[in-house]
Motif scaffolding. Structure first.
Motif, PDB file in Angstrom:
ATOM      1  N   ALA A 148       0.948  -1.121  -0.106  1.00  0.00           N
ATOM      2  CA  ALA A 148      -0.002  -0.081   0.080  1.00  0.00           C
ATOM      3  C   ALA A 148       0.885   1.232  -0.171  1.00  0.00           C
ATOM      4  O   ALA A 148       0.581   2.291  -0.311  1.00  0.00           O
ATOM      5  N   VAL A 149       1.838   1.437   0.899  1.00  0.00           N
ATOM      6  CA  VAL A 149       2.833   2.380   0.607  1.00  0.00           C
ATOM      7  C   VAL A 149       3.571   2.654  -0.481  1.00  0.00           C
ATOM      8  O   VAL A 149       3.705   3.742  -1.032  1.00  0.00           O
ATOM      9  N   ARG A 150       3.922   1.431  -1.329  1.00  0.00           N
ATOM     10  CA  ARG A 150       4.599   1.699  -2.754  1.00  0.00           C
ATOM     11  C   ARG A 150       3.576   2.158  -3.434  1.00  0.00           C
ATOM     12  O   ARG A 150       4.146   3.136  -4.237  1.00  0.00           O
ATOM     13  N   TYR A 151       2.394   2.040  -3.540  1.00  0.00           N
ATOM     14  CA  TYR A 151       1.379   2.627  -4.267  1.00  0.00           C
ATOM     15  C   TYR A 151       1.005   4.237  -4.020  1.00  0.00           C
ATOM     16  O   TYR A 151       0.893   5.078  -4.833  1.00  0.00           O
ATOM     17  N   ARG A 152       1.007   4.320  -2.742  1.00  0.00           N
ATOM     18  CA  ARG A 152       1.100   5.937  -2.485  1.00  0.00           C
ATOM     19  C   ARG A 152       2.118   6.725  -2.762  1.00  0.00           C
ATOM     20  O   ARG A 152       2.017   7.732  -3.567  1.00  0.00           O
ATOM     21  N   ARG A 153       3.218   6.067  -2.588  1.00  0.00           N
ATOM     22  CA  ARG A 153       4.546   6.629  -3.278  1.00  0.00           C
ATOM     23  C   ARG A 153       4.450   6.812  -4.612  1.00  0.00           C
ATOM     24  O   ARG A 153       4.952   7.781  -5.206  1.00  0.00           O
ATOM     25  N   ALA A 154       4.112   5.925  -5.393  1.00  0.00           N
ATOM     26  CA  ALA A 154       3.959   5.726  -6.977  1.00  0.00           C
ATOM     27  C   ALA A 154       3.140   7.073  -7.262  1.00  0.00           C
ATOM     28  O   ALA A 154       3.549   7.820  -8.207  1.00  0.00           O
ATOM     29  N   SER A 186       9.837  34.649 -17.175  1.00  0.00           N
ATOM     30  CA  SER A 186       8.446  34.381 -16.676  1.00  0.00           C
ATOM     31  C   SER A 186       7.794  33.148 -16.871  1.00  0.00           C
ATOM     32  O   SER A 186       6.686  32.741 -16.217  1.00  0.00           O
ATOM     33  N   LYS A 187       8.505  32.389 -17.802  1.00  0.00           N
ATOM     34  CA  LYS A 187       7.791  30.981 -18.265  1.00  0.00           C
ATOM     35  C   LYS A 187       8.753  29.852 -17.864  1.00  0.00           C
ATOM     36  O   LYS A 187       8.604  28.905 -18.343  1.00  0.00           O
ATOM     37  N   GLN A 188       9.573  29.983 -16.898  1.00  0.00           N
ATOM     38  CA  GLN A 188      10.238  28.948 -16.001  1.00  0.00           C
ATOM     39  C   GLN A 188       9.625  28.849 -14.692  1.00  0.00           C
ATOM     40  O   GLN A 188       9.517  30.011 -14.117  1.00  0.00           O
ATOM     41  N   HIS A 189       9.392  27.638 -14.513  1.00  0.00           N
ATOM     42  CA  HIS A 189       8.549  27.443 -13.103  1.00  0.00           C
ATOM     43  C   HIS A 189       9.109  26.399 -12.407  1.00  0.00           C
ATOM     44  O   HIS A 189       9.456  25.431 -12.783  1.00  0.00           O
ATOM     45  N   ALA A 190       9.276  26.879 -11.027  1.00  0.00           N
ATOM     46  CA  ALA A 190       9.800  26.047 -10.011  1.00  0.00           C
ATOM     47  C   ALA A 190       8.680  25.214  -9.386  1.00  0.00           C
ATOM     48  O   ALA A 190       7.389  25.772  -9.495  1.00  0.00           O
ATOM     49  N   LEU A 191       8.657  23.960  -9.081  1.00  0.00           N
ATOM     50  CA  LEU A 191       7.734  23.161  -8.867  1.00  0.00           C
ATOM     51  C   LEU A 191       7.454  23.339  -7.294  1.00  0.00           C
ATOM     52  O   LEU A 191       6.149  23.529  -6.901  1.00  0.00           O
ATOM     53  N   ASN A 192       8.315  23.195  -6.521  1.00  0.00           N
ATOM     54  CA  ASN A 192       8.217  23.639  -5.059  1.00  0.00           C
ATOM     55  C   ASN A 192       7.055  22.384  -4.260  1.00  0.00           C
ATOM     56  O   ASN A 192       6.354  23.071  -3.652  1.00  0.00           O
ATOM     57  N   HIS A 193       7.457  21.427  -4.507  1.00  0.00           N
ATOM     58  CA  HIS A 193       6.559  20.289  -4.155  1.00  0.00           C
ATOM     59  C   HIS A 193       6.992  19.958  -2.771  1.00  0.00           C
ATOM     60  O   HIS A 193       8.079  19.829  -2.544  1.00  0.00           O
ATOM     61  N   ARG A 194       6.044  19.685  -1.922  1.00  0.00           N
ATOM     62  CA  ARG A 194       6.184  19.093  -0.504  1.00  0.00           C
ATOM     63  C   ARG A 194       5.128  18.164  -0.346  1.00  0.00           C
ATOM     64  O   ARG A 194       4.016  18.674  -0.231  1.00  0.00           O
ATOM     65  N   GLY A 195       5.453  17.083  -0.070  1.00  0.00           N
ATOM     66  CA  GLY A 195       4.346  15.841   0.022  1.00  0.00           C
ATOM     67  C   GLY A 195       4.912  14.944   1.189  1.00  0.00           C
ATOM     68  O   GLY A 195       5.746  15.000   1.811  1.00  0.00           O
ATOM     69  N   GLU A 196       4.108  13.687   1.060  1.00  0.00           N
ATOM     70  CA  GLU A 196       4.205  12.830   1.958  1.00  0.00           C
ATOM     71  C   GLU A 196       5.655  11.816   1.867  1.00  0.00           C
ATOM     72  O   GLU A 196       6.541  11.690   2.871  1.00  0.00           O
ATOM     73  N   PHE A 197       6.093  12.004   0.571  1.00  0.00           N
ATOM     74  CA  PHE A 197       7.368  11.035   0.427  1.00  0.00           C
ATOM     75  C   PHE A 197       8.561  12.069  -0.265  1.00  0.00           C
ATOM     76  O   PHE A 197       9.595  11.610  -0.176  1.00  0.00           O
ATOM     77  N   PHE A 198       7.944  13.184  -0.766  1.00  0.00           N
ATOM     78  CA  PHE A 198       9.258  13.831  -1.608  1.00  0.00           C
ATOM     79  C   PHE A 198       8.933  15.152  -1.437  1.00  0.00           C
ATOM     80  O   PHE A 198       8.009  15.816  -1.137  1.00  0.00           O
ATOM     81  N   SER A 199      10.099  15.904  -1.460  1.00  0.00           N
ATOM     82  CA  SER A 199      10.457  17.532  -1.255  1.00  0.00           C
ATOM     83  C   SER A 199      11.297  17.792  -2.747  1.00  0.00           C
ATOM     84  O   SER A 199      12.471  17.573  -2.631  1.00  0.00           O
TER      85      SER A 199
END
Length: 451
Positions: A148-154, A186-199
């Motif tokens: 289950a964790v593998r699929y949430r991570r995926a 102005s058309k280059q964008h950082a993602l700035n993702h913060r989640g359960e598994f990845f930053s």
């Protein structure tokens, strides 16, 4: 009378080198080192392209044992291989398997984004979570992540990768030498993702290709796997045993997609098959039986055990009841293992019978070219598949499929006679996804217009 349908059959070629069973590597016409011979891959990719296949498909797994099938024992890494095929072909799609459990999103975004650029928009990523627990110890981990964790991570992993692929809007690079403006910042964008598994900050240092983003394939058959496929997949590499189970999988996946608000036609279902062909049905059946006879019961037990993380079934009496493996983890190929257990229970199978049914190579689609073409048409028209991934090992089988079966499918209006697109998305009838930042940029003016 030729069959007519608005849908068009899709065909992929699984380039399986020395073979994913234990017999075909002995074919005198197949190079013994086919799985590491780039010439073999280039030749077969070009043959598939000449036959107007949609894609070539490279399977992979990051764990082996001494009993693993020949192709997996000694094979080329998918992205390196596909990059070589990208410059050796011009139209056919290029799909490779890569796990979300033992990579990082930035690496994967860069690898497949680069393949997409090199191939001018023909890349596809087959998303897997890795079934074999032994892979953990190859990546500095002591234990495989729970299913289950593998699929949430995926799920989060794919979100991050797709976000990174949108780092640049399509017109971000004016490259105006007269003004000295290379990038519209102005058309280059950082993602700035913060989640359960990845930053992950981003941006990815790579622009989008002519197809916008690589196509997402997915190959999980458990409940979690099907849910992920319904959420993210443009196409699925389905594992099914017969027409009825294929139809059930097809209905289930498409209905899950509808429940998520997706168009069911936006997911192409492509089971993997290994046709056996001869001039007559009788000759083909005899050839299939001969190949199966060359698989020893020991090898069939190994293949049966693979679904249970290479559990050693040789320790049990062959003609006794199927052993109680309920204490085993189903943290391996969960969907496949559960399907085996259901079949064993329903049929009251002994261990030998289970090995013969689930450990032997499942050829299916056996017969004359006319018979195999009819079987493919039946599955396609009766919603068991949108296309098929054809296993390529035996030169003879692939030659007969390309030169005898494909023309029948073309005559019936089921399969193309010429390419009408240059990208994998184009082959599969998928739209180019608009860059998310471009969509966001348009949103305020659209809302104002609506008001």
């Amino acid at each position: 009378m030729a069959a007519t349908t608005r849908r068009q059959l899709k065909l992929g070629a699984i380039l399986a080198g020395a073979g994913t069973d234990f017999t075909q590597w002995r074919d005198p016409d197949l190079p013994g080192d086919a799985s590491v011979d780039i010439g073999w891959y280039i030749e077969n990719a070009r043959l598939a392209e000449a036959a107007k296949f949609d894609l070539v498909f490279i399977v992979d797994s990051p764990f082996i044992t001494p009993n693993t099938a020949p192709h997996f024992l000694n094979r080329l890494e998918p992205l390196t291989l596909l990059s070589a095929l990208a410059v050796s072909t011009s139209r056919i799609g290029l799909v490779g398997t890569l796990t979300t459990t033992y990579w990082e999103p930035y690496n994967v975004a860069r690898l497949f984004g680069s393949l997409d650029q090199i191939s001018h928009g023909r890349a596809g990523w087959n998303v897997v979570t890795t079934g074999l627990e032994g892979a953990a110890r190859n990546y500095n981990q002591q234990a495989h992540l729970d299913h289950a964790v593998r699929y949430r991570r995926a799920r989060e992993f794919v979100d991050v990768v797709q976000g990174l692929w949108d780092s640049y809007e399509d017109d971000a690079f004016p490259r105006d030498k007269s003004t000295g403006v290379f990038l519209d910042k102005s058309k280059q964008h950082a993602l700035n993702h913060r989640g359960e598994f990845f930053s992950v900050d981003g941006p990815l240092a790579l622009a989008r290709s002519p197809q916008g983003q690589p196509v997402i394939f997915q190959a999980g058959d458990s409940d979690a796997g099907r849910r992920l496929g319904a959420e993210i997949a443009d196409a699925t590499f389905a594992g099914v045993d017969d027409l009825e189970s294929a139809q059930a999988y097809y209905r289930d996946l498409k209905s899950r997609a509808v429940a998520l608000g997706r168009d069911p036609a936006s997911i192409t279902v492509m089971p993997g098959i290994a046709p056996i062909l001869a001039e007559t049905d009788e000759e083909a059946l005899a050839l299939g039986e001969s190949r199966n006879e060359h698989q020893s019961i020991e090898k069939k037990l190994v293949e049966l055990g693979r679904a249970f993380n290479y559990h050693d079934f040789s320790q049990y009496p062959l003609d006794g009841p199927f052993p109680d493996v309920s204490n085993l983890t189903l943290n391996s190929y969960k969907g496949r293992a559960e399907r085996i257990l259901r079949g064993v229970k329903a049929g009251g199978l002994s261990l030998r019978e289970a090995a013969e049914r689930y450990g032997a190579s499942r050829f299916g689609f056996v017969g004359s070219p006319e018979t195999v073409a009819r079987q493919i048409e039946n599955w396609f028209l009766n919603e068991a598949a949108d296309g098929f991934n054809i296993r390529v090992t035996s030169p003879r089988d692939f030659h007969l499929f390309r030169t005898r079966v494909v023309p029948i499918l073309q005559q019936r209006g089921l399969f193309r006679t010429e390419y009408d697109a240059d990208t994998l998305r184009g082959h599969l009838g998928l739209p180019i996804p608009e860059n998310r930042w471009t969509t966001q940029r348009k949103a305020p003016s659209s809302a104002l217009d609506a008001a």
